[in-house]
Design a protein around this motif. Structure first.
Motif, PDB file in Angstrom:
ATOM      1  N   LEU A 406       0.832  -1.199   0.000  1.00 17.24           N
ATOM      2  CA  LEU A 406       0.000   0.000   0.000  1.00 17.24           C
ATOM      3  C   LEU A 406       0.868   1.250   0.000  1.00 17.24           C
ATOM      4  O   LEU A 406       1.883   1.306   0.717  1.00 17.24           O
ATOM      5  N   LYS A 411      -2.212   4.147   3.502  1.00 21.35           N
ATOM      6  CA  LYS A 411      -2.052   3.689   4.889  1.00 21.35           C
ATOM      7  C   LYS A 411      -2.525   4.755   5.877  1.00 21.35           C
ATOM      8  O   LYS A 411      -3.071   4.431   6.936  1.00 21.35           O
ATOM      9  N   LEU A 414      -6.441   4.572   5.860  1.00 19.08           N
ATOM     10  CA  LEU A 414      -6.956   3.225   5.704  1.00 19.08           C
ATOM     11  C   LEU A 414      -8.342   3.115   6.333  1.00 19.08           C
ATOM     12  O   LEU A 414      -8.607   3.668   7.409  1.00 19.08           O
ATOM     13  N   LEU A 447      -4.177  -4.035   9.645  1.00 16.34           N
ATOM     14  CA  LEU A 447      -3.150  -4.204   8.622  1.00 16.34           C
ATOM     15  C   LEU A 447      -1.885  -4.677   9.327  1.00 16.34           C
ATOM     16  O   LEU A 447      -1.229  -3.906  10.031  1.00 16.34           O
ATOM     17  N   THR A 450       2.700  -4.416   5.255  1.00 17.88           N
ATOM     18  CA  THR A 450       2.597  -4.095   3.837  1.00 17.88           C
ATOM     19  C   THR A 450       3.952  -3.613   3.351  1.00 17.88           C
ATOM     20  O   THR A 450       4.694  -2.962   4.095  1.00 17.88           O
ATOM     21  N   THR A 455       1.070  -7.626   1.087  1.00 20.57           N
ATOM     22  CA  THR A 455       0.244  -7.030   2.133  1.00 20.57           C
ATOM     23  C   THR A 455      -0.523  -8.136   2.851  1.00 20.57           C
ATOM     24  O   THR A 455      -0.969  -9.106   2.214  1.00 20.57           O
TER      25      THR A 455
END
Length: 463
Positions: A406, A411, A414, A447, A450, A455
Motif C-alpha cells: 500500500l 495507509k 486506511l 493491517l 505491507t 500485504t
C-alpha cells in the motif's frame, strides 16, 4: 417555590462558595490568633500586678522601721489590687501588706513558668471556672535571683479585663476578617471566577450554536493555567467548527453522489441489457469486445450499488450462524473472476472443518472486497493466500497477497471511504464497508504488514 429556588441558587455559585470559604478560613485563622492573645494578655496583667506590688514593697521597706498606718496600708492594697503581698528572700519570708480579714487560696500560679500551652490552659480555665476565685501569684524579682514576690488577688477583675479584651479582639478580628475576605474574594473573583465564567459561557454558547462564529471565545494574554485553557478552548472550537462545516459539505456531497449513483445505476442497467443483446451477434470483433464491455458495466453497477448502500448506511444486523469457512472461500474465488491463465494463484489454506460463527452473506462480502482489492493490486500476476486458525475464543483469518504494498497515503487513510484506496480510480469503499461489517460482528480488522513483498490483513472474529 420558584422564589426560594432563586434565593438558594446564588449560594450554589462558585463566587458565593468562595466568599463563604474565605470568611470561614480567615475567621479560623483569627481564632487561632485569638486564644494565644488572651493567654498572653492574662500573663501581662499578672506581671503588672506583681510589678505594682513590688513598687509598694519597696516604698514600705524605705519607711522608718517598716511602719505604716492602717489607712496607708489599705490605700496601698487598693492601688495594687491585692489582698496580701509577701516578700520571699533566700532564708526569710516577710509579710509586707495584708488585709485584716483572712482569705483562702483557690489556685496558685508561678509566673516563672511561661510555657505557651500552660498559659493557654490557665486562661481557658479562668474563663470557665468563674470570677469567685482568690489566686496566689508567685513572681521572680528581676536582678534578685534568690528572691520572689507572692501576691494574692481576686480573679474577678482579671476575668472582667479578659472579657473586655476578648470582645475588643473579637470585633477587631471580625472587621479584619471581613475586610480580608472581601479583598481575597474580589481578587479571586477577578483572577479566577470571571475567566471561568467566560469559559463556561463560551462552552454553552458553542454547544447551542457551533456554527455561530460570533460566540467564539477570544483568549486573553494570560500566561497561567487559565490562559492556557482559554487558548486551547479557542483552538478546539475553531477545529470543531471547521470539522462540522466539512462534515456538512460531505453530507451534501454524499446526498448528491447518492442521487447521481441511483440514476447512473439505472442507465447502466439499460446498457447491460443492450450488452446482453450484443453478445448474441456472431461477429468476431463484437465477441471480442463484449466481455470487456460487460465487465466494465458490471463494475460500474457494483460501484453505484456500494455507494448507495454506504450513503444510506442501511446495513442490517448480522444474523449469526455456524458455517464451514473453507467452502465460503472457494465461493469467493469464483466471484472474484480468476481465470486459469491470468497469472494469479489462489491458495485456500483454511483447515478443513473450521467453523465460523458469523453472518455468512456479510462475511462473503467482506472476503470478496478484500480479495478483489488484492487482485486489482497485483495487476494480473501474483499469489493470494487465505489462512485461518483458532486463538482462544477468537478466529484469526489472514488475507495475504504478493502485491507491491500500500502507498503511504492509503495507509494514512486506511478504512476511510473515498480516501483509503490504493488506486487512483478507486473509492476505498470496499475496505470501509468491510470494516463496518466486521465491527458489527464484534471483531476487528488490522493491517499486519505491507511492503514490496506484499500485504497482509488480519481479521479477528469472536465466537
Amino acid at each position: 417555590m420558584a422564589l426560594i429556588g432563586k434565593m438558594v441558587a446564588p449560594f450554589r455559585s462558585l463566587s458565593a462558595r468562595l466568599l463563604i470559604l474565605t470568611l470561614l478560613f480567615v475567621m479560623l485563622a483569627e481564632v487561632l490568633i485569638f486564644v494565644p492573645s488572651v493567654a498572653f494578655f492574662r500573663l501581662n496583667y499578672l506581671v503588672k500586678k506583681t510589678e505594682f506590688a513590688h513598687l509598694a514593697t519597696l516604698s514600705l521597706l524605705a519607711s522608718p522601721d517598716n511602719m505604716v498606718s492602717d489607712e496607708l496600708r489599705e490605700e496601698l492594697l487598693f492601688r495594687v489590687g491585692a489582698r496580701s503581698v509577701v516578700l520571699h528572700g533566700a532564708n526569710s519570708r516577710l509579710l509586707i501588706l495584708n488585709e485584716k480579714m483572712p482569705h483562702s487560696i483557690d489556685a496558685e500560679f508561678n509566673l516563672a513558668d511561661q510555657n505557651p500551652a500552660l498559659l493557654i490552659e490557665h486562661a481557658i480555665m479562668s474563663l470557665m471556672v468563674g470570677p469567685d476565685r482568690i489566686i496566689r501569684i508567685i513572681s521572680p524579682i528581676e536582678n534578685e535571683p534568690n528572691s520572689s514576690l507572692e501576691v494574692v488577688i481576686d480573679e474577678a477583675p482579671l476575668i472582667d479585663a479578659m472579657y473586655d479584651y476578648a470582645w475588643n479582639i473579637f470585633w477587631l478580628s471580625l472587621i479584619i476578617s471581613t475586610l480580608t475576605a472581601v479583598l481575597v474574594y474580589l481578587a479571586l473573583h477577578w483572577l479566577m471566577v470571571r475567566p471561568m465564567r467566560r469559559l463556561s459561557e463560551s462552552m454553552i454558547a458553542f454547544r447551542r450554536a457551533p456554527e455561530d462564529v460570533s460566540t467564539a471565545l477570544v483568549p486573553s494574554r494570560r500566561r497561567d493555567e487559565i490562559g492556557v485553557a482559554e487558548r486551547e478552548l479557542e483552538i478546539m472550537q475553531t477545529r470543531l467548527r471547521s470539522a462540522l462545516t466539512q462534515k456538512q459539505h460531505l453530507v451534501a456531497l454524499g446526498i448528491a453522489v447518492t442521487k447521481i449513483s441511483h440514476d447512473l445505476r439505472n442507465i447502466l442497467s439499460t446498457s447491460q441489457i443492450v450488452s446482453d443483446s450484443l453478445s448474441e451477434i456472431k461477429d468476431p470483433k463484437v465477441q471480442k469486445v463484449v466481455p470487456r464491455l460487460m465487465t466494465s458495466i458490471d463494475r460500474a453497477i457494483d460501484l453505484c450499488t456500494q455507494t448507495l448502500k454506504y450513503g444510506r448506511a442501511d446495513e442490517r444486523e448480522p444474523k449469526k450462524e455456524r458455517f464451514l469457512l473453507e467452502p465460503l472461500v472457494n465461493e469467493v474465488k469464483t466471484s472474484v473472476g480468476l481465470r486459469e491463465n491470468n497469472g494469479i494463484t489462489w491458495q485456500n489454506r483454511i483447515p478443513a472443518g473450521l467453523m465460523l460463527n458469523a453472518d455468512r452473506d456479510q462475511f462473503y462480502r467482506i472476503l470478496l472486497n478484500l480479495t478483489r482489492n488484492a487482485v486489482q493490486a497485483m495487476e494480473g500476476e501474483g499469489t493470494i493466500e487465505i489462512h485461518a486458525m483458532r486463538a482462544g475464543t477468537r478466529t484469526l483469518i489472514r488475507i495475504c497477497d504478493s502485491g507491491p504494498g500500500l502507498p503511504v497515503k492509503a495507509k494514512e487513510h486506511l478504512f476511510e471511504p473515498f480516501s483509503g484506496s490504493a488506486r487512483a480510480e478507486g473509492t476505498g469503499l470496499g475496505l470501509s464497508i468491510s470494516r463496518e461489517l466486521i465491527v458489527a460482528h464484534g471483531g476487528r480488522i488490522t493491517l499486519e504488514r505491507t511492503g514490496a513483498s506484499g500485504t497482509v490483513f488480519c481479521i479477528e472474529m469472536p465466537d
